[in-house]
Design an enzyme around this catalytic site. Structure first.
Site, PDB file in Angstrom:
ATOM      1  N   ASP A  22      -2.113  -5.188  -1.274  1.00 28.28           N
ATOM      2  CA  ASP A  22      -3.037  -4.251  -1.936  1.00 28.28           C
ATOM      3  C   ASP A  22      -4.362  -4.140  -1.187  1.00 28.28           C
ATOM      4  O   ASP A  22      -4.799  -5.088  -0.531  1.00 28.28           O
ATOM      5  CB  ASP A  22      -3.276  -4.735  -3.374  1.00 28.28           C
ATOM      6  CG  ASP A  22      -3.891  -3.655  -4.248  1.00 28.28           C
ATOM      7  OD1 ASP A  22      -3.835  -2.470  -3.871  1.00 28.28           O
ATOM      8  OD2 ASP A  22      -4.437  -4.003  -5.310  1.00 28.28           O
ATOM      9  N   HIS A  39      -2.748   2.714   4.878  1.00 26.85           N
ATOM     10  CA  HIS A  39      -1.348   2.280   4.734  1.00 26.85           C
ATOM     11  C   HIS A  39      -0.745   1.953   6.105  1.00 26.85           C
ATOM     12  O   HIS A  39       0.022   0.996   6.227  1.00 26.85           O
ATOM     13  CB  HIS A  39      -0.520   3.357   4.028  1.00 26.85           C
ATOM     14  CG  HIS A  39      -0.979   3.603   2.616  1.00 26.85           C
ATOM     15  ND1 HIS A  39      -1.201   2.573   1.723  1.00 26.85           N
ATOM     16  CD2 HIS A  39      -1.274   4.748   1.944  1.00 26.85           C
ATOM     17  CE1 HIS A  39      -1.609   3.080   0.560  1.00 26.85           C
ATOM     18  NE2 HIS A  39      -1.666   4.396   0.678  1.00 26.85           N
ATOM     19  N   LEU A 132      13.215 -16.459   9.147  1.00 25.98           N
ATOM     20  CA  LEU A 132      12.646 -15.954   7.892  1.00 25.98           C
ATOM     21  C   LEU A 132      13.518 -14.864   7.276  1.00 25.98           C
ATOM     22  O   LEU A 132      14.000 -13.970   7.978  1.00 25.98           O
ATOM     23  CB  LEU A 132      11.256 -15.364   8.192  1.00 25.98           C
ATOM     24  CG  LEU A 132      10.548 -14.698   7.011  1.00 25.98           C
ATOM     25  CD1 LEU A 132      10.017 -15.745   6.040  1.00 25.98           C
ATOM     26  CD2 LEU A 132       9.418 -13.803   7.499  1.00 25.98           C
TER      27      LEU A 132
HETATM   28  C1  IPE Z   1       0.459  -2.821  -6.530  1.00 21.40           C
HETATM   29  O1  IPE Z   1      -0.735  -2.221  -6.159  1.00 21.40           O
HETATM   30  C2  IPE Z   1       1.612  -2.206  -5.798  1.00 21.40           C
HETATM   31  C3  IPE Z   1       1.653  -2.452  -4.357  1.00 21.40           C
HETATM   32  C4  IPE Z   1       0.790  -3.128  -3.657  1.00 21.40           C
HETATM   33  C5  IPE Z   1       2.785  -1.871  -3.678  1.00 21.40           C
HETATM   34  P1  IPE Z   1      -1.366  -1.020  -6.996  1.00 21.40           P
HETATM   35  O2  IPE Z   1      -2.600  -0.629  -6.271  1.00 21.40           O
HETATM   36  O3  IPE Z   1      -0.352   0.025  -7.226  1.00 21.40           O
HETATM   37  O4  IPE Z   1      -1.710  -1.729  -8.373  1.00 21.40           O
HETATM   38  P2  IPE Z   1      -2.772  -1.354  -9.498  1.00 21.40           P
HETATM   39  O5  IPE Z   1      -2.566   0.115  -9.815  1.00 21.40           O
HETATM   40  O6  IPE Z   1      -4.127  -1.612  -8.940  1.00 21.40           O
HETATM   41  O7  IPE Z   1      -2.453  -2.267 -10.629  1.00 21.40           O
HETATM   42  C1  IPE Z   2      -1.570  -0.905  -1.630  1.00 25.33           C
HETATM   43  O1  IPE Z   2      -2.818  -0.391  -1.333  1.00 25.33           O
HETATM   44  C2  IPE Z   2      -0.448  -0.074  -1.084  1.00 25.33           C
HETATM   45  C3  IPE Z   2       0.329   0.658  -2.095  1.00 25.33           C
HETATM   46  C4  IPE Z   2       0.170   0.544  -3.368  1.00 25.33           C
HETATM   47  C5  IPE Z   2       1.340   1.543  -1.607  1.00 25.33           C
HETATM   48  P1  IPE Z   2      -3.527   0.665  -2.277  1.00 25.33           P
HETATM   49  O2  IPE Z   2      -3.192   2.036  -1.801  1.00 25.33           O
HETATM   50  O3  IPE Z   2      -3.232   0.399  -3.690  1.00 25.33           O
HETATM   51  O4  IPE Z   2      -5.046   0.360  -1.958  1.00 25.33           O
HETATM   52  P2  IPE Z   2      -6.258   0.426  -2.979  1.00 25.33           P
HETATM   53  O5  IPE Z   2      -5.927  -0.494  -4.096  1.00 25.33           O
HETATM   54  O6  IPE Z   2      -6.373   1.846  -3.423  1.00 25.33           O
HETATM   55  O7  IPE Z   2      -7.430  -0.033  -2.180  1.00 25.33           O
HETATM   56 MG    MG Z   3      -4.150  -0.775  -5.071  1.00 28.06          MG
END
Ligand code: IPE
Ligand code: IPE
Ligand code: MG
Length: 236
Positions: A22, A39, A132
């Site tokens: 995240d 990403h 792994l």
């Molecule tokens: C969780 O992150 C999902 C992934 C990292 C793939 P999100 O960014 O979607 O989670 P929330 O919305 O902050 O809970």
């Molecule tokens: C996690 O990073 C990746 C996915 C959920 C696909 P985010 O896109 O949720 O990044 P933030 O939380 O907005 O910074």
């Molecule tokens: Mg996120």
């Protein structure tokens, strides 16, 4: 000095580490870049972390790449993530060279058919790797997984008396041990529907570092913290 060495020798490497990748969006925003650049950077970090885990002898790494809730994001972001996934899968031959076995958890049927084929190919190419075991959670949701397991169990015709903890576990996407350590970077303190069943006795470690900035050093910090925990599983 002697004491430090002794401690190091006793250090346990968790068998299964799960990470919630995240913070990609915030990483990009801080740099004035589009979210998809975050990403792309996150995907590179994932490759480095998988290599690092392989090097230090982690047996299983499960990384959350796309949740069942992430479809709510704008179409352009979802497409961007899927394209990064395509590039990652096309590059997966490099993992085979490094003896890393690839797998996936989640509902693949909703993904484009070329992505499903690339996933199948990556699994096939790496099936004999002995290092792994690296799993990506794509279109994964812990609740969705439990619903899927319950449907399988009902369809198999077992009676209510035969439903056990183990039977449910056996019908989940994960056919490997539950995570010992769950790592979430980016400052959020929640599971976001990750490994809901499997995390019952996992240890959690949180960090403010955004996923694209995550490194082997952070994995080491998490493992150090893990080594200070006492896992009791309800016992004394
Ligand atoms: C969780 O992150 C999902 C992934 C990292 C793939 P999100 O960014 O979607 O989670 P929330 O919305 O902050 O809970
Ligand atoms: C996690 O990073 C990746 C996915 C959920 C696909 P985010 O896109 O949720 O990044 P933030 O939380 O907005 O910074
Ligand atoms: Mg996120």
């Amino acid at each position: 000095m002697f004491f430090k060495k002794k401690t190091d020798e006793k250090r346990v490497i968790p068998t299964h580490i799960a990470v919630i990748m995240d913070g990609n969006g915030r990483w990009a925003k801080k740099r004035g870049l589009p979210r998809n650049a975050g990403h792309a950077a996150g995907s590179k970090t994932f490759k480095e972390i998988a290599r690092y885990c392989n090097k230090i002898g982690v047996k299983y790494l499960t990384a959350y790449a796309f949740s069942t809730e992430n479809w709510k994001r704008p179409e352009s972001e979802v497409q961007g993530i899927m394209n990064i996934l395509r590039d990652y899968l096309k590059d997966s031959k490099n993992y085979v060279k490094e003896n890393i076995k690839l797998g996936f958890i989640g509902d693949r049927t909703a993904l484009d058919s070329d992505i499903q084929e690339l996933m199948r190919q990556a699994e096939e190419d790496s099936k004999n790797a002995t290092g792994l075991k690296c799993y990506l959670a794509i279109n994964y949701g812990g609740r969705d997984e439990i619903v899927h397991a319950v449907k399988n169990i009902i369809n198999s015709g077992v009676s209510a008396d035969e439903v056990t903890d183990k039977l449910i576990s056996d019908n989940l996407y994960t056919d490997y041990p539950d995570p010992d350590l769950i790592i979430r970077p980016s400052g959020e303190l929640r599971l976001s529907n990750y490994l809901v069943w499997q995390s019952a006795y996992s240890e959690f470690w949180f960090s403010d570092v955004l996923w694209p900035d995550f490194s082997g050093k952070d994995i080491e910090k998490a493992i150090d913290a893990y080594n200070k925990r006492e896992r009791r599983f309800g016992g004394v």
